[in-house]
Write an enzyme that holds these catalytic residues in place. Structure first.
Site, PDB file in Angstrom:
ATOM      1  N   ARG A  44      -6.191   6.522   5.407  1.00  0.00           N
ATOM      2  CA  ARG A  44      -7.282   5.608   5.800  1.00  0.00           C
ATOM      3  C   ARG A  44      -7.074   4.944   7.161  1.00  0.00           C
ATOM      4  NH1 ARG A  44      -6.890   6.515   0.703  1.00  0.00           N
ATOM      5  NH2 ARG A  44      -8.721   6.418  -0.669  1.00  0.00           N
TER       6      ARG A  44
ATOM      7  N   HIS B 282       3.392  -9.239  -6.374  1.00  0.00           N
ATOM      8  CA  HIS B 282       3.040  -9.730  -5.043  1.00  0.00           C
ATOM      9  C   HIS B 282       1.717  -9.152  -4.552  1.00  0.00           C
ATOM     10  CE1 HIS B 282       6.995 -11.514  -4.525  1.00  0.00           C
ATOM     11  NE2 HIS B 282       6.436 -12.168  -3.539  1.00  0.00           N
TER      12      HIS B 282
END
Ligand code: RBF
Length: 166
Positions: free
Chosen positions: A136, A97
């Site tokens: 991040r 995916h």
């Protein structure tokens, strides 16, 4: 001038265009909401810090990153925003995916941007694990949402500058 970045959120504030006349859309995926909401906050606060009026920032959510392209297309079709910041986070799993979603989003956002002649900013974290994503979205590698907002401001300013030439 290009300098090596030590942190995703490192930028020279003096080089960022003032956004007081800019209208910015943010489309944010609900999947991995802990991450995407932190990216959204980083982007939103950076826009405001550089003069964008809160009344000129339109935030909408979509279910997952795969829907970012359609959501960005809706935003550009039905509102008068100058640019869209598309925010999502795809974390590598055991199936393929990850590859399909990342490929679809990167190609999809490019197509939407070109079709509308407006910047669509790719603020999609594509990480191997949750820790890399946390690093991040306000962790040790800064906040990629901040960079998305700075990119949006620069691209809207570029379009305004060049479109005055004709
Ligand atoms: N959406 C994300 O934004 N991040 C993901 O990491 C993510 N992983 C997914 C994994 C699987 C197996 C599936 C079926 C969907 C995933 N999605 C993810 C949701 C996807 O972006 C989209 O919302 C749905 O596939 C519905 O179109």
């Amino acid at each position: 001038m290009i300098t090596k970045k030590v942190n995703l959120s490192d930028y020279n504030a003096e080089e960022i265009p003032n956004g007081e006349d800019f209208k910015i859309g943010i489309v944010c995926a609900e999947w991995n909401a802990e991450i995407t909401n932190a990216l959204l906050e980083g982007a939103y606060d950076t826009l405001v810090a550089h003069g964008v009026k809160e009344s000129n920032i339109k935030v909408e959510h979509v279910p997952g990153s795969y829907e970012l392209s359609t959501g960005s297309d809706f935003m550009l079709t039905y509102t008068n925003v100058d640019a869209v910041i598309a925010i999502g986070c795809v974390i590598q799993g055991d199936t393929r995916h990850f590859d399909f979603i990342c490929e679809a989003v990167s190609q999809g956002l490019t197509n939407v941007s070109i079709n509308h002649h407006k910047p669509v900013i790719f603020t999609l974290l594509t990480t191997n694990d949750m820790q890399q994503a946390l690093d991040r979205c306000g962790g040790k590698h800064g906040n990629k949402g901040v960079e998305g907002a700075v990119t949006a401001l620069k691209m809207v300013a570029l379009k305004k500058k060049l479109s005055k030439l004709i």
